[in-house]
Write a protein that holds these residues in place. Structure first.
Motif, PDB file in Angstrom:
ATOM      1  N   ASP A 266     -20.410  89.844  71.926  1.00  0.00           N
ATOM      2  CA  ASP A 266     -20.775  88.621  71.189  1.00  0.00           C
ATOM      3  C   ASP A 266     -21.829  87.848  71.984  1.00  0.00           C
ATOM      4  O   ASP A 266     -21.836  87.898  73.220  1.00  0.00           O
ATOM      5  CB  ASP A 266     -19.546  87.741  70.954  1.00  0.00           C
ATOM      6  N   VAL A 267     -22.703  87.178  71.269  1.00  0.00           N
ATOM      7  CA  VAL A 267     -23.759  86.380  71.896  1.00  0.00           C
ATOM      8  C   VAL A 267     -23.811  85.021  71.195  1.00  0.00           C
ATOM      9  O   VAL A 267     -23.726  84.962  69.969  1.00  0.00           O
ATOM     10  CB  VAL A 267     -25.153  87.038  71.723  1.00  0.00           C
ATOM     11  N   HIS A 268     -23.900  83.944  71.960  1.00  0.00           N
ATOM     12  CA  HIS A 268     -24.135  82.618  71.374  1.00  0.00           C
ATOM     13  C   HIS A 268     -25.259  81.919  72.143  1.00  0.00           C
ATOM     14  O   HIS A 268     -25.312  82.008  73.379  1.00  0.00           O
ATOM     15  CB  HIS A 268     -22.861  81.757  71.440  1.00  0.00           C
ATOM     16  N   ALA A 269     -26.108  81.246  71.411  1.00  0.00           N
ATOM     17  CA  ALA A 269     -27.211  80.511  72.040  1.00  0.00           C
ATOM     18  C   ALA A 269     -26.718  79.136  72.493  1.00  0.00           C
ATOM     19  O   ALA A 269     -25.808  78.561  71.896  1.00  0.00           O
ATOM     20  CB  ALA A 269     -28.338  80.336  71.023  1.00  0.00           C
ATOM     21  N   PHE A 270     -27.324  78.611  73.547  1.00  0.00           N
ATOM     22  CA  PHE A 270     -27.043  77.217  73.918  1.00  0.00           C
ATOM     23  C   PHE A 270     -27.621  76.312  72.831  1.00  0.00           C
ATOM     24  O   PHE A 270     -28.564  76.685  72.129  1.00  0.00           O
ATOM     25  CB  PHE A 270     -27.700  76.885  75.262  1.00  0.00           C
ATOM     26  N   GLY A 271     -27.025  75.117  72.691  1.00  0.00           N
ATOM     27  CA  GLY A 271     -27.552  74.187  71.699  1.00  0.00           C
ATOM     28  C   GLY A 271     -26.463  73.664  70.778  1.00  0.00           C
ATOM     29  O   GLY A 271     -26.758  72.971  69.814  1.00  0.00           O
ATOM     30  N   GLY A 272     -25.190  73.957  71.104  1.00  0.00           N
ATOM     31  CA  GLY A 272     -24.087  73.465  70.281  1.00  0.00           C
ATOM     32  C   GLY A 272     -23.856  71.978  70.524  1.00  0.00           C
ATOM     33  O   GLY A 272     -24.350  71.408  71.494  1.00  0.00           O
ATOM     34  N   LEU A 293     -22.272  75.953  73.528  1.00  0.00           N
ATOM     35  CA  LEU A 293     -22.775  77.093  72.760  1.00  0.00           C
ATOM     36  C   LEU A 293     -22.781  76.763  71.272  1.00  0.00           C
ATOM     37  O   LEU A 293     -21.840  76.142  70.757  1.00  0.00           O
ATOM     38  CB  LEU A 293     -21.920  78.328  73.046  1.00  0.00           C
ATOM     39  N   ALA A 294     -23.839  77.197  70.598  1.00  0.00           N
ATOM     40  CA  ALA A 294     -23.966  76.924  69.169  1.00  0.00           C
ATOM     41  C   ALA A 294     -23.131  77.935  68.392  1.00  0.00           C
ATOM     42  O   ALA A 294     -22.940  79.065  68.825  1.00  0.00           O
ATOM     43  CB  ALA A 294     -25.430  77.037  68.768  1.00  0.00           C
ATOM     44  N   GLY A 295     -22.637  77.495  67.250  1.00  0.00           N
ATOM     45  CA  GLY A 295     -21.855  78.409  66.416  1.00  0.00           C
ATOM     46  C   GLY A 295     -21.013  77.616  65.448  1.00  0.00           C
ATOM     47  O   GLY A 295     -20.853  76.401  65.619  1.00  0.00           O
ATOM     48  N   HIS A 296     -20.458  78.315  64.442  1.00  0.00           N
ATOM     49  CA  HIS A 296     -19.586  77.629  63.485  1.00  0.00           C
ATOM     50  C   HIS A 296     -18.292  77.194  64.178  1.00  0.00           C
ATOM     51  O   HIS A 296     -17.759  76.119  63.915  1.00  0.00           O
ATOM     52  CB  HIS A 296     -19.293  78.572  62.316  1.00  0.00           C
ATOM     53  N   ALA A 398     -33.064  87.498  76.888  1.00  0.00           N
ATOM     54  CA  ALA A 398     -32.832  86.129  76.413  1.00  0.00           C
ATOM     55  C   ALA A 398     -31.778  85.414  77.257  1.00  0.00           C
ATOM     56  O   ALA A 398     -31.962  84.264  77.651  1.00  0.00           O
ATOM     57  CB  ALA A 398     -32.404  86.176  74.951  1.00  0.00           C
ATOM     58  N   VAL A 399     -30.663  86.103  77.548  1.00  0.00           N
ATOM     59  CA  VAL A 399     -29.618  85.410  78.325  1.00  0.00           C
ATOM     60  C   VAL A 399     -30.092  85.191  79.760  1.00  0.00           C
ATOM     61  O   VAL A 399     -29.752  84.184  80.390  1.00  0.00           O
ATOM     62  CB  VAL A 399     -28.257  86.146  78.291  1.00  0.00           C
ATOM     63  N   GLU A 403     -31.163  81.301  77.593  1.00  0.00           N
ATOM     64  CA  GLU A 403     -31.134  80.871  76.192  1.00  0.00           C
ATOM     65  C   GLU A 403     -29.727  80.895  75.596  1.00  0.00           C
ATOM     66  O   GLU A 403     -29.474  80.346  74.535  1.00  0.00           O
ATOM     67  CB  GLU A 403     -32.069  81.764  75.361  1.00  0.00           C
ATOM     68  N   GLY A 404     -28.800  81.556  76.270  1.00  0.00           N
ATOM     69  CA  GLY A 404     -27.439  81.637  75.743  1.00  0.00           C
ATOM     70  C   GLY A 404     -26.560  82.486  76.637  1.00  0.00           C
ATOM     71  O   GLY A 404     -26.927  82.788  77.771  1.00  0.00           O
ATOM     72  N   VAL A 405     -25.397  82.860  76.097  1.00  0.00           N
ATOM     73  CA  VAL A 405     -24.423  83.656  76.853  1.00  0.00           C
ATOM     74  C   VAL A 405     -24.017  84.860  76.017  1.00  0.00           C
ATOM     75  O   VAL A 405     -23.815  84.745  74.798  1.00  0.00           O
ATOM     76  CB  VAL A 405     -23.163  82.815  77.171  1.00  0.00           C
ATOM     77  N   GLN A 406     -23.906  86.004  76.691  1.00  0.00           N
ATOM     78  CA  GLN A 406     -23.427  87.218  76.015  1.00  0.00           C
ATOM     79  C   GLN A 406     -22.140  87.672  76.708  1.00  0.00           C
ATOM     80  O   GLN A 406     -21.989  87.491  77.922  1.00  0.00           O
ATOM     81  CB  GLN A 406     -24.487  88.305  76.142  1.00  0.00           C
TER      82      GLN A 406
END
Ligand SMILES: Nc1ccn([C@@H]2O[C@H](COP(=O)(O)OP(=O)(O)OP(=O)(O)O)[C@@H](O)[C@H]2O)c(=O)n1
Ligand SMILES: C[C@](O)(CO)[C@H](O)COP(=O)(O)O
Length: 416
Positions: A266-272, A293-296, A398-399, A403-406
């Motif tokens: 799973d990968v989520h970008a920062f920006g939540g 982390l951004a996400g629903h 990207a990580v 830019e995010g975490v995997q």
């Protein structure tokens, strides 16, 4: 989660079993069952139960016990025990630190599954001061009287003086039936508020030697002891017959277990906008500068990768198929919600996790400083050992650019 210490008492001699190694008597915990020591069976898969584990062994067996604990995947302090079980528990308590709760468990109950540990921990978390897993008594139970007789001839022979009368025991006479509906057999792990257990041992003093379990010392203080259901597999390996039962169960387990592995990414970008959550933990600004982390949901990529690994192992698809991708009830939901849903889904098909390994890729947060905490939180969530590793990818991808975490997870599950 409250800080808990688990004391595994393994310092008994096991006289009733009479085990031997290379022709010499060996303490029961170091005797082998299906090629593995009783102590290792007792410690396998137990790591999630407590933040600190103390193993109490016969003096002289500390080094061997430390090797066994490491092989079982348990980080434990090993201390020498005493002449009685109560002395050994006291030695364990001295090494248990300042945990709020203490669980005392017999190594001799080496096949105890996770459920009694879970029940005892849950009852303590809910406020009980003492908790014991129990089983109903299945046999008809009676009291007995000892029948004695005076036989002048035997008395004379026994006493060495002609004519002197002496009693000898003829046998036992059955007394009243005891209503078994009111009886329970005590098992371990027995769980306590640590301060109460320490007070009970202090109050008992030398009289502790006469106690056969810890709950009775706590009860003597007038403290309530809660009973929760025990488990037949938590039987104490005491006699040869118990040993044969254990060997048979282990052989069956080895022959019947179905194992599967699975993988999840799973990968989520920062920006939540929510809290910074990863690996079942909340992280502060210092460890994780910038937004979460951004996400629903809460974006916990580690939990989500674990969910996919469990589902993939069981052949049950992925997280999207399990809980959807934008269900309103999952807005901001923590990773634990999805892990529990995955455990339920695989459990419905008879699967349970054996262990999970996760690799986290990202610039921050750094996993190392909180690895132990993350492993404990995730292991408690899964009821099985979870190991967590981290890497920064050397700035690549990207990580690697922050830019995010995997997260990549593998899961081993078993059925049968
Ligand atoms: N001095 C002792 C006696 C017992 N125990 C532990 O307490 C548990 C329950 O005891 P049991 O298995 O009945 O004990 P043993 O003393 O080993 O057996 P036996 O009475 O047959 O000698 C066991 O895990 C045992 O290792 C202990 O740590 N220290
Ligand atoms: C603690 C115990 O396992 C609960 O049933 C049991 O009392 C240990 O007793 P033992 O006398 O050491 O067998």
């Amino acid at each position: 989660m409250t800080d808990t210490a688990l004391i595994v008492v393994a310092a008994g001699s096991g006289a009733r079993l009479g085990a031997a190694r290379e022709g010499k008597p060996v303490p029961k915990a170091f005797a082998e069952f299906a090629g593995v020591t009783l102590l290792e069976h007792a410690l396998r898969g137990i790591d999630w139960v407590a933040e600190r584990v103390v193993v109490v062994v016969p003096p002289g067996f500390e080094a061997e016990a430390a090797t066994i604990a490491a092989r079982a995947g348990v980080r434990a302090d090993v201390v020498p025990g005493g002449a009685t079980r109560a002395d050994s528990v006291l030695a364990g308590l001295a090494a248990a630190g300042d945990a709020q709760h203490v669980l005392v468990h017999d190594a001799a109950r080496a096949l105890t599954p996770a459920t009694p540990f879970d029940r005892v921990r849950a009852a303590l978390e809910a406020g009980a001061v003492a908790v014991v897993p129990v089983l109903p008594v299945v046999d008809t139970v009676r009291s007995v009287d000892t029948v004695r007789s005076v036989d002048p001839a035997r008395s004379a022979a026994a006493a060495g003086e002609e004519g002197e009368a002496a009693e000898h025991v003829l046998g036992e006479r059955l007394g009243a039936v005891v209503d078994r509906a009111t009886l329970r057999a005590m098992q371990t792990p027995q769980g306590f508020d640590a301060a109460v257990l320490r007070r009970a041992y202090e109050a008992a003093g030398a009289a502790r030697a006469a106690s056969t379990d810890d709950a009775q010392l706590v009860q003597a203080l007038g403290e309530p002891v809660l009973a929760v259901p025990g488990d037949e597999l938590a039987f104490k390996i005491t006699t040869r017959a118990d040993a044969e039962r254990a060997e048979a169960l282990l052989a069956k387990e080895a022959g019947m277990q179905e194992l599967r592995t699975g993988i999840g990414v799973d990968v989520h970008a920062f920006g939540g906008v929510g809290p910074r959550r990863l690996a079942g933990l909340e992280w502060d600004e210092e460890a994780w500068p910038g937004p979460g982390l951004a996400g629903h949901s809460d974006g916990d990529a580690v939990c989500h990768a674990i969910v996919d690994a469990l589902l993939s192992a069981a052949g049950l698809g992925d997280i999207g198929g399990l809980v959807g991708v934008d269900e309103p009830q999952h807005a901001g939901a923590s990773g634990e919600v999805f892990v529990r849903a995955a455990l339920e889904a695989i459990g419905a098909e008879g699967w349970a996790p054996v262990n999970v390994a996760v690799q986290v890729l990202g610039v921050h947060p750094r996993i190392g400083p909180r690895r132990a905490e993350a492993q404990r939180a995730l292991s408690a969530m899964l009821g099985a050992p979870v190991s967590v590793a981290g890497t920064t990818t050397d700035g690549l991808g990207a990580v690697g650019r922050g830019e995010g975490v995997q997260a990549i997870a593998t899961a081993l599950i078993r059925r049968g």
